[in-house]
Scaffold this active site. Sequence first.
Site, PDB file in Angstrom:
ATOM      1  N   ASP A   1       0.881  -1.171   0.000  1.00 22.60           N
ATOM      2  CA  ASP A   1       0.000   0.000   0.000  1.00 22.60           C
ATOM      3  C   ASP A   1       0.921   1.224   0.000  1.00 22.60           C
ATOM      4  OD1 ASP A   1      -2.399   1.605   0.440  1.00 22.60           O
ATOM      5  OD2 ASP A   1      -1.640   1.842   2.474  1.00 22.60           O
TER       6      ASP A   1
ATOM      7  N   ASP B   1      -0.156   5.125   1.092  1.00 22.26           N
ATOM      8  CA  ASP B   1      -0.381   6.110   2.152  1.00 22.26           C
ATOM      9  C   ASP B   1      -0.427   5.437   3.522  1.00 22.26           C
ATOM     10  OD1 ASP B   1      -0.910   8.565   0.452  1.00 22.26           O
ATOM     11  OD2 ASP B   1      -2.399   7.179  -0.347  1.00 22.26           O
TER      12      ASP B   1
END
Length: 384
Positions: free
Chosen positions: A19, A21
């Site tokens: 991922d 953020d």
Amino acid sequence: MSCCESCKPKTKILAVIFDLDGTLLDTESLTKGLLKEFLAKYGKEVDMEKEDKKRMGMTQKESAAGIVKDYDLPLTPDQYIKEITPMYRQKWQQAKPLPGANRLMKHLHKHGVPFALASNSLREYIDAKISLQRGWKEYFSVILGSDQVKAGKPSPYLFEEAAKRMGVNADHCLVIEDSLVGVRAANAAKMKVVAVPSHSEADCYSLADSVLHSLLEFQPELWGLPPFEDWVDNALPIEPIHVSNVTVNGSVCEVIGNGPSALPDQVFGLYFGWAKVDTHESFKVVVCIGWDQCSCIAKRKFHICIIDGNIDCISGQRIQLQLVGYIRGLNNKDIASMTVEVLEEYKSIANASMDLTMFVHHSCEPLFSEACSVEDSFGCDLKD
């Protein structure tokens, strides 16, 4: 919260999916205050407790629709996006990698392990966020945004498509996530998942195969990947972490702030470096960073141990910290129960390490020229 033999998978991991953020890049602490600023223009007050729990991991359209509805804004979701996006873009330019992110990506790249980036952000926004991070765009075998698949997380499509493009079966992929929706997406894709959650995302714990405080705790060998080779005896050189405006005043705790002044939740564990005081003197220190469990408000707690001085060196003064090395991960129980003998061992490790070239050159740098400034002063437990 660290890897152990019990979380070792039955199959060898051949590829990693990250991922973005809150996992690799610290965008979330930078942008946390933007909604408050935006809503104030419409006479609304933000409910941060609700935002922390409700929006984490949502796609842009889902988040926009929810905010417009929850705060009764006189806007359509598209109008909201158009107004607030320039504010986000400005903040993204200040985003920095989270602890251990560059280290892990460089390690995987060095050993030829393919890895992908799969984010609920739009692809356009992903490119904007990583454009200032040297080498990142070239490192990834695949980059995917939620607008490139049928649906974003918690649906499995992002991870499934990333695996397909890398040519690796799902059961040989490891996902690294920070949010509950991301962990659920990895579960749905039938992939192994390591969670590195923020303090507010504790719900990840029961669904992930392993949960870490930061990527510095990640042990590749437990997943069939090549082990790190960068430890120097019992110490790990890290990208310097700067903390300024620290008021040493007994046993008070830092309240997490927003924006550039906020330390990310993933700064956690046992570190060492230098403390610079108002008198411009510098002292070698070991710093234990954890959370205050005795408060209803999440507060960071720092325990500073002076290596080459005593409490009087910094007590009652405002100091700046430059952390250049990492010794180990901790949990709050470790910090509370740490004995004098154990502290002396860590101080010895730090003292020996800070005379080595890879650590000592930081002492010659202007302290905190790019400081992560914690504006709200916090106190520290001091040990000499």
